[in-house]
Design a protein around this motif. Sequence first.
Motif, PDB file in Angstrom:
ATOM      1  N   LEU A 395     -59.537  28.489 -28.186  1.00 54.46           N
ATOM      2  CA  LEU A 395     -60.285  27.259 -28.461  1.00 54.46           C
ATOM      3  C   LEU A 395     -59.552  26.030 -27.914  1.00 54.46           C
ATOM      4  O   LEU A 395     -60.174  25.102 -27.384  1.00 54.46           O
ATOM      5  CB  LEU A 395     -60.511  27.109 -29.960  1.00 54.46           C
ATOM      6  CG  LEU A 395     -61.507  28.101 -30.599  1.00 54.46           C
ATOM      7  CD1 LEU A 395     -61.511  27.936 -32.107  1.00 54.46           C
ATOM      8  CD2 LEU A 395     -62.908  27.894 -30.035  1.00 54.46           C
ATOM      9  N   GLN A 396     -58.265  26.034 -28.049  1.00 55.26           N
ATOM     10  CA  GLN A 396     -57.467  24.910 -27.536  1.00 55.26           C
ATOM     11  C   GLN A 396     -57.635  24.777 -26.028  1.00 55.26           C
ATOM     12  O   GLN A 396     -57.833  23.658 -25.509  1.00 55.26           O
ATOM     13  CB  GLN A 396     -56.001  25.139 -27.903  1.00 55.26           C
ATOM     14  CG  GLN A 396     -55.058  24.029 -27.455  1.00 55.26           C
ATOM     15  CD  GLN A 396     -53.638  24.297 -27.918  1.00 55.26           C
ATOM     16  OE1 GLN A 396     -53.405  24.624 -29.069  1.00 55.26           O
ATOM     17  NE2 GLN A 396     -52.700  24.189 -27.005  1.00 55.26           N
ATOM     18  N   ASN A 397     -57.585  25.900 -25.317  1.00 55.00           N
ATOM     19  CA  ASN A 397     -57.770  25.862 -23.857  1.00 55.00           C
ATOM     20  C   ASN A 397     -59.162  25.368 -23.488  1.00 55.00           C
ATOM     21  O   ASN A 397     -59.332  24.589 -22.532  1.00 55.00           O
ATOM     22  CB  ASN A 397     -57.527  27.243 -23.264  1.00 55.00           C
ATOM     23  CG  ASN A 397     -56.052  27.604 -23.183  1.00 55.00           C
ATOM     24  OD1 ASN A 397     -55.197  26.826 -23.600  1.00 55.00           O
ATOM     25  ND2 ASN A 397     -55.747  28.784 -22.660  1.00 55.00           N
ATOM     26  N   LEU A 398     -60.175  25.846 -24.217  1.00 53.90           N
ATOM     27  CA  LEU A 398     -61.550  25.457 -23.899  1.00 53.90           C
ATOM     28  C   LEU A 398     -61.796  23.972 -24.179  1.00 53.90           C
ATOM     29  O   LEU A 398     -62.453  23.279 -23.381  1.00 53.90           O
ATOM     30  CB  LEU A 398     -62.530  26.315 -24.701  1.00 53.90           C
ATOM     31  CG  LEU A 398     -62.601  27.810 -24.308  1.00 53.90           C
ATOM     32  CD1 LEU A 398     -63.441  28.594 -25.304  1.00 53.90           C
ATOM     33  CD2 LEU A 398     -63.167  27.968 -22.889  1.00 53.90           C
ATOM     34  N   ILE A 399     -61.306  23.479 -25.311  1.00 60.44           N
ATOM     35  CA  ILE A 399     -61.495  22.050 -25.629  1.00 60.44           C
ATOM     36  C   ILE A 399     -60.738  21.175 -24.634  1.00 60.44           C
ATOM     37  O   ILE A 399     -61.261  20.173 -24.129  1.00 60.44           O
ATOM     38  CB  ILE A 399     -61.026  21.766 -27.070  1.00 60.44           C
ATOM     39  CG1 ILE A 399     -61.910  22.514 -28.076  1.00 60.44           C
ATOM     40  CG2 ILE A 399     -61.054  20.266 -27.360  1.00 60.44           C
ATOM     41  CD1 ILE A 399     -61.407  22.457 -29.505  1.00 60.44           C
ATOM     42  N   GLU A 400     -59.515  21.562 -24.344  1.00 60.44           N
ATOM     43  CA  GLU A 400     -58.705  20.790 -23.392  1.00 60.44           C
ATOM     44  C   GLU A 400     -59.365  20.782 -22.021  1.00 60.44           C
ATOM     45  O   GLU A 400     -59.403  19.747 -21.328  1.00 60.44           O
ATOM     46  CB  GLU A 400     -57.307  21.397 -23.318  1.00 60.44           C
ATOM     47  CG  GLU A 400     -56.334  20.606 -22.456  1.00 60.44           C
ATOM     48  CD  GLU A 400     -54.956  21.232 -22.452  1.00 60.44           C
ATOM     49  OE1 GLU A 400     -54.019  20.578 -21.977  1.00 60.44           O
ATOM     50  OE2 GLU A 400     -54.816  22.382 -22.928  1.00 60.44           O
ATOM     51  N   ASN A 401     -59.903  21.930 -21.614  1.00 57.51           N
ATOM     52  CA  ASN A 401     -60.575  22.040 -20.322  1.00 57.51           C
ATOM     53  C   ASN A 401     -61.837  21.167 -20.291  1.00 57.51           C
ATOM     54  O   ASN A 401     -62.139  20.506 -19.287  1.00 57.51           O
ATOM     55  CB  ASN A 401     -60.938  23.502 -20.065  1.00 57.51           C
ATOM     56  CG  ASN A 401     -61.091  23.818 -18.587  1.00 57.51           C
ATOM     57  OD1 ASN A 401     -60.162  23.615 -17.809  1.00 57.51           O
ATOM     58  ND2 ASN A 401     -62.255  24.311 -18.213  1.00 57.51           N
ATOM     59  N   ALA A 402     -62.588  21.165 -21.423  1.00 59.67           N
ATOM     60  CA  ALA A 402     -63.821  20.367 -21.495  1.00 59.67           C
ATOM     61  C   ALA A 402     -63.510  18.877 -21.395  1.00 59.67           C
ATOM     62  O   ALA A 402     -64.195  18.122 -20.681  1.00 59.67           O
ATOM     63  CB  ALA A 402     -64.554  20.686 -22.796  1.00 59.67           C
ATOM     64  N   ILE A 403     -62.480  18.422 -22.098  1.00 63.02           N
ATOM     65  CA  ILE A 403     -62.090  17.007 -22.036  1.00 63.02           C
ATOM     66  C   ILE A 403     -61.628  16.635 -20.635  1.00 63.02           C
ATOM     67  O   ILE A 403     -61.942  15.565 -20.112  1.00 63.02           O
ATOM     68  CB  ILE A 403     -60.989  16.722 -23.077  1.00 63.02           C
ATOM     69  CG1 ILE A 403     -61.543  16.894 -24.496  1.00 63.02           C
ATOM     70  CG2 ILE A 403     -60.415  15.329 -22.896  1.00 63.02           C
ATOM     71  CD1 ILE A 403     -60.500  16.772 -25.589  1.00 63.02           C
ATOM     72  N   LYS A 404     -60.921  17.549 -20.015  1.00 66.42           N
ATOM     73  CA  LYS A 404     -60.355  17.293 -18.685  1.00 66.42           C
ATOM     74  C   LYS A 404     -61.451  17.055 -17.650  1.00 66.42           C
ATOM     75  O   LYS A 404     -61.326  16.204 -16.762  1.00 66.42           O
ATOM     76  CB  LYS A 404     -59.491  18.487 -18.285  1.00 66.42           C
ATOM     77  CG  LYS A 404     -58.706  18.305 -17.009  1.00 66.42           C
ATOM     78  CD  LYS A 404     -58.017  19.611 -16.611  1.00 66.42           C
ATOM     79  CE  LYS A 404     -57.129  20.112 -17.725  1.00 66.42           C
ATOM     80  NZ  LYS A 404     -56.467  21.381 -17.346  1.00 66.42           N
ATOM     81  N   GLY A 457     -54.011  20.588 -13.302  1.00 57.71           N
ATOM     82  CA  GLY A 457     -53.905  21.699 -14.238  1.00 57.71           C
ATOM     83  C   GLY A 457     -53.290  22.904 -13.571  1.00 57.71           C
ATOM     84  O   GLY A 457     -53.098  22.920 -12.353  1.00 57.71           O
ATOM     85  N   SER A 458     -52.976  23.928 -14.393  1.00 55.34           N
ATOM     86  CA  SER A 458     -52.288  25.124 -13.865  1.00 55.34           C
ATOM     87  C   SER A 458     -53.243  26.176 -13.339  1.00 55.34           C
ATOM     88  O   SER A 458     -52.837  27.054 -12.583  1.00 55.34           O
ATOM     89  CB  SER A 458     -51.429  25.745 -14.970  1.00 55.34           C
ATOM     90  OG  SER A 458     -52.257  26.227 -16.013  1.00 55.34           O
ATOM     91  N   GLY A 459     -54.508  26.166 -13.775  1.00 56.53           N
ATOM     92  CA  GLY A 459     -55.466  27.171 -13.323  1.00 56.53           C
ATOM     93  C   GLY A 459     -55.395  28.465 -14.099  1.00 56.53           C
ATOM     94  O   GLY A 459     -56.010  29.455 -13.699  1.00 56.53           O
ATOM     95  N   LEU A 460     -54.655  28.497 -15.227  1.00 63.01           N
ATOM     96  CA  LEU A 460     -54.529  29.719 -16.014  1.00 63.01           C
ATOM     97  C   LEU A 460     -55.267  29.642 -17.345  1.00 63.01           C
ATOM     98  O   LEU A 460     -55.365  30.643 -18.043  1.00 63.01           O
ATOM     99  CB  LEU A 460     -53.049  30.017 -16.288  1.00 63.01           C
ATOM    100  CG  LEU A 460     -52.241  30.557 -15.105  1.00 63.01           C
ATOM    101  CD1 LEU A 460     -50.770  30.608 -15.463  1.00 63.01           C
ATOM    102  CD2 LEU A 460     -52.732  31.937 -14.708  1.00 63.01           C
ATOM    103  N   GLY A 461     -55.766  28.491 -17.716  1.00 61.31           N
ATOM    104  CA  GLY A 461     -56.373  28.303 -19.035  1.00 61.31           C
ATOM    105  C   GLY A 461     -57.524  29.240 -19.307  1.00 61.31           C
ATOM    106  O   GLY A 461     -57.541  29.957 -20.324  1.00 61.31           O
ATOM    107  N   LEU A 462     -58.508  29.289 -18.407  1.00 63.17           N
ATOM    108  CA  LEU A 462     -59.683  30.148 -18.622  1.00 63.17           C
ATOM    109  C   LEU A 462     -59.342  31.623 -18.465  1.00 63.17           C
ATOM    110  O   LEU A 462     -59.963  32.484 -19.106  1.00 63.17           O
ATOM    111  CB  LEU A 462     -60.803  29.751 -17.656  1.00 63.17           C
ATOM    112  CG  LEU A 462     -61.453  28.386 -17.913  1.00 63.17           C
ATOM    113  CD1 LEU A 462     -62.536  28.102 -16.887  1.00 63.17           C
ATOM    114  CD2 LEU A 462     -62.025  28.309 -19.324  1.00 63.17           C
TER     115      LEU A 462
END
Length: 497
Positions: A395-404, A457-462
């Motif tokens: 969830l943290q990765n998804l929220i951070e990605n959405a804000i980004k 970003g690093s490209g590893l979140g998703l």
Amino acid sequence: MNKNAKTLTPKLVVKLWIAFVLLVLLMGVSYIGITSYFANMHHQETAQKLNANVAQHVIEEKFNDDSPFLEDGSVNTSLFADLMHDMMAVNRGIEVYLLNNKGAILYSVVLDPNDDNAKKSIDLDPITTFLQAKGKKFVLGDDPRNAGKQKIFSVAPYDIDGHKGYIYIILAGKHFQEVSSTLLGQYFAKLGLGYFLLTMIFTALIGLLAIWFLTKNLRLITGTVRRFSEGDLSARIENPENSDISIFAKSFNKMADTITGNIKKMESVDLLRRELIANVSHDLRTPLAILKGYIETLQMKKDTLSEEEKQEYLEITHSNVDKLSKLINQLFEYSKLEAEQVTPIKEPFSITELSHDLIAKFKVLADKKQIELKIDHAEQNSIVFADVSLVERALQNLIENAIKYTNSNGKVTMTLVKKSDNIEINITDTGSGIPVNEQPYIFDRFKQIDKNTKTEGSGLGLAIVKKIMELHDTTITVLSKPKEGSSFIFSLPAYQK
């Protein structure tokens, strides 16, 4: 390797040959043994039935004129001597015994009183059976000269001068047995030799055909295995279900498919490894170069820089150190997930409370970008059964990605909805969206959607999110249209109390 492959089938054929020959020889020995036993039984039964009345003839012919007992009650030995002389002239295998009515042996010319093996009395049960059947039934009686052994006999009762008993005649005496054993041994020796020769001939012919037929499928399988071992990874056993050893054939095909699949997977992993090294090198090089540049500037111009410039340089340096630390942590986290070294510890927890905590955590970042961050449909407390730390990370990765990827004055919304036995989590943003042709690849590590406009970003979140979903036996779906935003949707099992 080739030598072992070539000797595999001959070794098996030799073992089959040995087993086949031993089996045939065992059958031959058993056949000879059984044949000799029943042949001997047939011979004795025939001899007994042919001579069943011999004892009665002796009584009628010899005891009418002369009594077998003298006036003093003793046995007339001279009579028995003449009787044995006459009978042995016809058949040397006959032995005559005079018994009383209790079966005790009163006299016999052939019986040695000093012989420890000789019997003193004869069991009357076989005699009674023989007399009741009138000699038509095959019965073996005691052998007076060999205790514990039985032989064919003829018997008849007598009642002379107040003496009662039986004339008991052994039809196959000791001399007969010696001659018969010698002749029988010679006969079966000849029979065994002839059977052995015939066995070898028929074994060679039948065995050759049988082994060729039995090992036909094995030879085909061996050839296929050899081709596979020599590098022909497409080699498979055709129609394995029709093989005589279908289990082995199916197992080999399955094994070959597994090996081929593993090789392809290894090739794919190797390709990804090279891509990973290239991407990591690129992502590490940029912050490292920035760090090096600013540190060198601070070292070279430390006396000429103002305090404000020094503070600015230090903040930039600190920011890049954070980027490096985050990238390394994500690499470490993804490598553990990729190597399947992470085992989820599932337990019931409130996904609603976790969502509120994460919204509060990212609220400052969202406000800084003037993005509205909120949670919808969270009135009901939803309990899921999952690994709380892994779900929090996803969830943290998804929220951070959405804000980004959301521009100022945009929205990021998290929705929790109960559907059947699952809780559906939906994270929607109003960002730039994802091109349709890029959507199948967004969960690949280091996948760049747009190289010209790529956000930092690093490209590893998703990629990490996808691995976490796989550990929970679920999938994550993306719905997106360019310039309209994106939605990332996944489900977790609701806790059943």
